[in-house]
Enzyme design. Structure first.
Site, PDB file in Angstrom:
ATOM      1  N   TYR A   1      -4.696   3.997   7.933  1.00 55.40           N
ATOM      2  CA  TYR A   1      -6.051   3.442   8.074  1.00 55.40           C
ATOM      3  C   TYR A   1      -6.652   3.728   9.441  1.00 55.40           C
ATOM      4  O   TYR A   1      -6.587   4.847   9.932  1.00 55.40           O
ATOM      5  CB  TYR A   1      -6.040   1.926   7.759  1.00 55.40           C
ATOM      6  CG  TYR A   1      -5.283   1.652   6.502  1.00 55.40           C
ATOM      7  CD1 TYR A   1      -5.809   2.044   5.280  1.00 55.40           C
ATOM      8  CD2 TYR A   1      -4.011   1.088   6.510  1.00 55.40           C
ATOM      9  CE1 TYR A   1      -5.105   1.853   4.102  1.00 55.40           C
ATOM     10  CE2 TYR A   1      -3.301   0.893   5.331  1.00 55.40           C
ATOM     11  CZ  TYR A   1      -3.868   1.272   4.150  1.00 55.40           C
ATOM     12  OH  TYR A   1      -3.175   1.094   3.007  1.00 55.40           O
TER      13      TYR A   1
ATOM     14  N   LYS B   1       0.330   3.476  -2.893  1.00 52.56           N
ATOM     15  CA  LYS B   1      -0.861   4.327  -3.052  1.00 52.56           C
ATOM     16  C   LYS B   1      -0.534   5.811  -2.911  1.00 52.56           C
ATOM     17  O   LYS B   1      -1.225   6.657  -3.479  1.00 52.56           O
ATOM     18  CB  LYS B   1      -1.920   3.924  -2.026  1.00 52.56           C
ATOM     19  CG  LYS B   1      -2.419   2.483  -2.204  1.00 52.56           C
ATOM     20  CD  LYS B   1      -3.274   2.056  -1.021  1.00 52.56           C
ATOM     21  CE  LYS B   1      -3.757   0.619  -1.164  1.00 52.56           C
ATOM     22  NZ  LYS B   1      -4.487   0.161   0.025  1.00 52.56           N
TER      23      LYS B   1
ATOM     24  N   SER C   1       0.797  -1.236   0.000  1.00 53.38           N
ATOM     25  CA  SER C   1       0.000   0.000   0.000  1.00 53.38           C
ATOM     26  C   SER C   1       0.827   1.282   0.000  1.00 53.38           C
ATOM     27  O   SER C   1       0.260   2.361  -0.187  1.00 53.38           O
ATOM     28  CB  SER C   1      -0.928   0.030   1.212  1.00 53.38           C
ATOM     29  OG  SER C   1      -1.952  -0.909   1.042  1.00 53.38           O
TER      30      SER C   1
ATOM     31  N   VAL D   1       1.342  -3.635   3.844  1.00 52.98           N
ATOM     32  CA  VAL D   1       1.375  -4.925   4.541  1.00 52.98           C
ATOM     33  C   VAL D   1       2.651  -5.722   4.262  1.00 52.98           C
ATOM     34  O   VAL D   1       2.850  -6.787   4.845  1.00 52.98           O
ATOM     35  CB  VAL D   1       0.124  -5.813   4.253  1.00 52.98           C
ATOM     36  CG1 VAL D   1      -1.122  -5.212   4.880  1.00 52.98           C
ATOM     37  CG2 VAL D   1      -0.050  -6.095   2.778  1.00 52.98           C
TER      38      VAL D   1
ATOM     39  N   TYR E   1      -3.643  -2.795 -10.208  1.00 53.44           N
ATOM     40  CA  TYR E   1      -3.495  -2.540  -8.766  1.00 53.44           C
ATOM     41  C   TYR E   1      -2.595  -3.605  -8.124  1.00 53.44           C
ATOM     42  O   TYR E   1      -1.677  -3.282  -7.367  1.00 53.44           O
ATOM     43  CB  TYR E   1      -4.892  -2.509  -8.127  1.00 53.44           C
ATOM     44  CG  TYR E   1      -4.873  -2.475  -6.621  1.00 53.44           C
ATOM     45  CD1 TYR E   1      -4.609  -1.299  -5.925  1.00 53.44           C
ATOM     46  CD2 TYR E   1      -5.124  -3.630  -5.880  1.00 53.44           C
ATOM     47  CE1 TYR E   1      -4.588  -1.277  -4.525  1.00 53.44           C
ATOM     48  CE2 TYR E   1      -5.103  -3.618  -4.496  1.00 53.44           C
ATOM     49  CZ  TYR E   1      -4.833  -2.446  -3.828  1.00 53.44           C
ATOM     50  OH  TYR E   1      -4.805  -2.427  -2.452  1.00 53.44           O
TER      51      TYR E   1
HETATM   52  O1  DON Z   1      -4.838  -4.844  -1.565  1.00 49.75           O
HETATM   53  C1  DON Z   1      -4.242  -5.300  -0.606  1.00 49.75           C
HETATM   54  O2  DON Z   1      -4.832  -5.841   0.322  1.00 49.75           O
HETATM   55  C2  DON Z   1      -2.729  -5.191  -0.595  1.00 49.75           C
HETATM   56  N1  DON Z   1      -2.214  -5.260  -1.922  1.00 49.75           N
HETATM   57  C3  DON Z   1      -2.279  -3.913   0.029  1.00 49.75           C
HETATM   58  C4  DON Z   1      -2.817  -3.677   1.420  1.00 49.75           C
HETATM   59  C5  DON Z   1      -1.909  -2.906   2.284  1.00 49.75           C
HETATM   60  O3  DON Z   1      -0.714  -2.849   2.093  1.00 49.75           O
HETATM   61  C6  DON Z   1      -2.514  -2.278   3.481  1.00 49.75           C
HETATM   62  N2  DON Z   1      -1.521  -1.612   4.278  1.00 49.75           N
HETATM   63  N3  DON Z   1      -1.203  -1.647   5.404  1.00 49.75           N
END
Ligand code: DON
Length: 303
Positions: free
Chosen positions: A239, A66, A63, A257, A188
């Site tokens: 978040y 983003k 993420s 993540v 994505y």
């Molecule tokens: O879409 C997802 O769930 C992952 N590619 C990215 C989520 C993420 O990194 C949330 N961050 N803490």
């Protein structure tokens, strides 16, 4: 500033937290990462980069991408994106579906998964190839031409991507995606799979500390746009932990993540910390502790 000494002190302080938390399991290709990894890097606005630990080891940006996709869309398309995505904290997990229905398919902010899918959709419309545009942008901003997608991570996320697919289909039903759901999801997942080190990410995020200027002095964003991205990072970048992040760290930050967190000290430097063990809200345990200690030692929180 003796960044080396500072980072070494931070690393010593957080040593007991390294390995705490859980490595992300819902993307199976990420579950095999060694939870004992820890690295931190600082890129000063003057171009100096300093790091300790595993600061040159590539990891999955997830993420953190983003923040960069939002920068590209603001740069190429101005403020239009805000008709399709909000900029308020969600108070919900990054992959939550609940707000989307009662807010008519308009995600709360561009950093929860739904909002990031809308940003990627717009980037796809603007460029015809959102993920390649992202990879080239990150190569240019980090000065590292070897950056690449991790195909195994992208495939693993795609295979286990039911939650993101649900978000995307739901938004499509409200007319908030212009491209086919499968196209948006694919770009994505690819953008999230890019591998970068703490060094690469701290350098690439330098424009956020330089009020929109790149390292070579050319302008990527206006100072106003850079201010806005930092503001959304502060309020939404971690978040449902954004309040806690502001409380402990007090900086604009964006987590992933993969265990990375990028944090910005406007006018001074960009930091990136990495340690794969995550707390229940998907943020690196040792990473949060490191940034907390860094701003405590330096007094450089924005507050
Ligand atoms: O879409 C997802 O769930 C992952 N590619 C990215 C989520 C993420 O990194 C949330 N961050 N803490």
């Amino acid at each position: 500033m003796d960044y080396q000494g500072l980072l070494e002190e931070v690393a010593t302080h957080v040593a007991p937290h390294i390995g705490q938390g859980e490595v992300a399991q819902y993307i199976p290709a990420l579950a095999s990462v060694d939870p004992r990894r820890f690295g931190i890097a600082v890129a000063d606005v003057d171009g100096t980069v300093t790091g300790v630990g595993d600061w040159e080891v590539p990891f999955s940006v997830q993420s953190i991408s983003k923040a960069f996709s939002l920068a590209l869309v603001l740069e190429q398309d101005g403020e239009r994106i805000w008709r399709r995505v909000g900029r308020e904290p969600s108070g919900n997990p990054f992959n939550s579906l609940v707000q989307l229905e009662y807010e008519n398919g308009i995600p709360r902010n561009p950093f929860i998964n739904a909002g990031a899918l809308v940003v990627t959709d717009r980037l796809q419309t603007l460029t015809g190839d959102a993920s390649t545009t992202m990879l080239e942008f990150l190569r240019a901003e980090s000065g590292n031409p070897d950056l690449a997608f991790d195909q195994a991570v992208a495939a693993s996320e795609s295979e286990h991507g039911d939650r993101n697919a649900a978000l995307a289909h739901f938004m499509a039903s409200y007319g908030n995606l212009d491209n086919p759901v499968t196209t948006v999801l694919e770009h994505y997942f690819w953008q999230c799979s890019i591998e970068m080190s703490c060094r690469d990410l701290a350098v690439a995020g330098g424009f956020l500390a330089r009020h929109g200027l790149r390292a070579d002095g050319s302008r990527l964003l206006s100072p106003r746009q850079a201010k806005r991205i930092n503001a959304v990072m502060l309020t939404c970048g971690t978040y449902d932990a954004a309040g806690d992040f502001a409380y402990r760290v007090g900086l604009p930050g964006k987590s992933g993540v993969g265990g990375g967190i990028v944090a910005v000290i406007p006018g001074r430097c960009t930091l990136c910390v990495w340690s794969p063990g995550l707390d229940a809200r998907g943020n690196s345990v040792a990473g949060m502790a490191a940034l907390d200690h860094f701003t405590t030692l330096t007094g450089w929180s924005v507050f």
